[in-house]
Design a protein around this motif. Structure first.
Motif: not given
Length: 347
Positions: A189-210
């Motif tokens: 279910n990694i796709t859900q995490l990526v979609e959540a990263f976009a929806r909650y605009e987390l890119g300015h707070l964290a990096t997701l390394n897959v």
């Protein structure tokens, strides 16, 4: 004492990683240890194991050739440690050879692989197996339904991982490094995490390394492209060096819909890296929410988001949870302690 670990392959997987860890510590202790694999020389962990100075024999060819090779090779060992039901099936025609050996069997998987003659070969295996281990209570409890064996004959043993002397220093950078370490398949279910990263605009707070590869990679790459997440979601592919993965991470994310006990969880906690995970499989038995990690219900991405934000904004709490995770794994899952239990069975 000569020990041979028998596996169906040395491809990337939880059982194979556990075998690799066990071989490494046994080699360091001076044991004469080798590996018999029915897999290919190109299997991911074969190079890692051979680099330790451990000999790996690949048994290939037609059925008769494989059996003759196996018989010839196994005769040189006093202890045979089997790690796969597929190996039990493969050894069925040569079981008389094994009756005179000390045979240990560890059951790593919660689910039986879809291959024939499993129950029949395991019934035959009762003639030669001296000791049976299972890596979870559910394996022990389900052994009668699985093979018709008595659950009292199974000893539960934890998967072992290496623990550094001290936990890693985490949460020191302005932007947190989050990671996932898994095969990229739908149940993770990694796709859900990526979609959540976009929806909650987390890119300015964290990096997701897959870290990992698999059939879902293309889907994840398209999501990164569509949501313009190139700077905040990084796909590293399959990386086998655990230090290269975990050295700069602050949190491990597990968003699976189903799990047993993922090795990535143990590896991260062993380094003092907290885990935020769905409450599935054996995970809730290890993670005490808010103490040594965090759990949430499958699909509850809003709770996941709140957990992410709370760790981003309360670094002291995150570091404290990481220290508790490190202490827990060191006490219960250290590879040296696990190896010592096996060594008693080898004698």
């Amino acid at each position: 004492m000569r020990i041979v670990h028998c596996v169906s392959s040395l491809k990337v997987g939880g059982a194979e990683k556990c075998v690799k860890n066990l071989i490494k510590v046994q080699k360091q202790k001076g044991f004469d240890v080798e590996v018999l694999s029915f897999g290919d020389k190109s299997d991911a962990f074969q190079y890692d194991i051979e680099s330790l100075g451990v000999n790996v024999i690949n048994v290939k060819g037609n059925i008769l050739t494989r059996l003759l090779k196996a018989i010839h090779y196994l005769q040189g060992f006093s202890t045979i440690h089997i790690h796969s039901p597929a190996v039990i099936k493969a050894f069925a025609p040569i079981f008389p050879v094994l009756i005179f050996k000390n045979v240990i069997y560890t059951i790593h998987g919660e689910v039986e692989p879809p291959i024939g003659f499993i129950k029949g070969s395991h019934k035959l295996a009762q003639c030669y197996i001296n000791k049976v281990f299972g890596v979870s209570e559910s394996i022990k409890k389900g052994i009668r339904q699985r093979y018709g064996w008595n659950s009292h004959d199974v000893t539960v043993i934890n998967n072992g991982v290496y623990c550094p002397t001290l936990p890693h220093q985490i949460a020191k950078q302005p932007i947190l490094n989050l990671c996932t370490v898994c095969r990229l398949v739908p149940l993770k279910n990694i796709t859900q995490l990526v979609e959540a990263f976009a929806r909650y605009e987390l890119g300015h707070l964290a990096t997701l390394n897959v870290y990992g590869d698999g059939p879902e990679r293309g889907v994840i790459e398209r999501l990164v492209e569509v949501h313009k997440l190139h700077d905040s979601v990084i796909l590293h592919g399959e990386v086998l060096n655990e230090d290269a993965i975990y050295d700069h991470q602050d949190i491990l994310l597990i968003n699976s819909t189903t799990e047993g006990l993922p090795m990535s969880l143990l590896e991260a906690m062993a380094r003092g890296i907290p885990v935020i995970s769905t409450s599935v499989g054996q995970i809730p038995k290890l993670i005490q929410h808010g103490e040594n990690g965090f759990i949430y219900d499958v699909g509850d991405i809003e709770s996941w988001h709140k957990l992410i934000l709370s760790q981003i904004h309360d670094r002291d709490k995150l570091m404290q949870v990481g220290q508790h995770a490190f202490a827990f794994i060191k006490q219960h899952y250290a590879i040296d302690d696990v190896s010592a239990i096996y060594e008693a069975a080898y004698r």
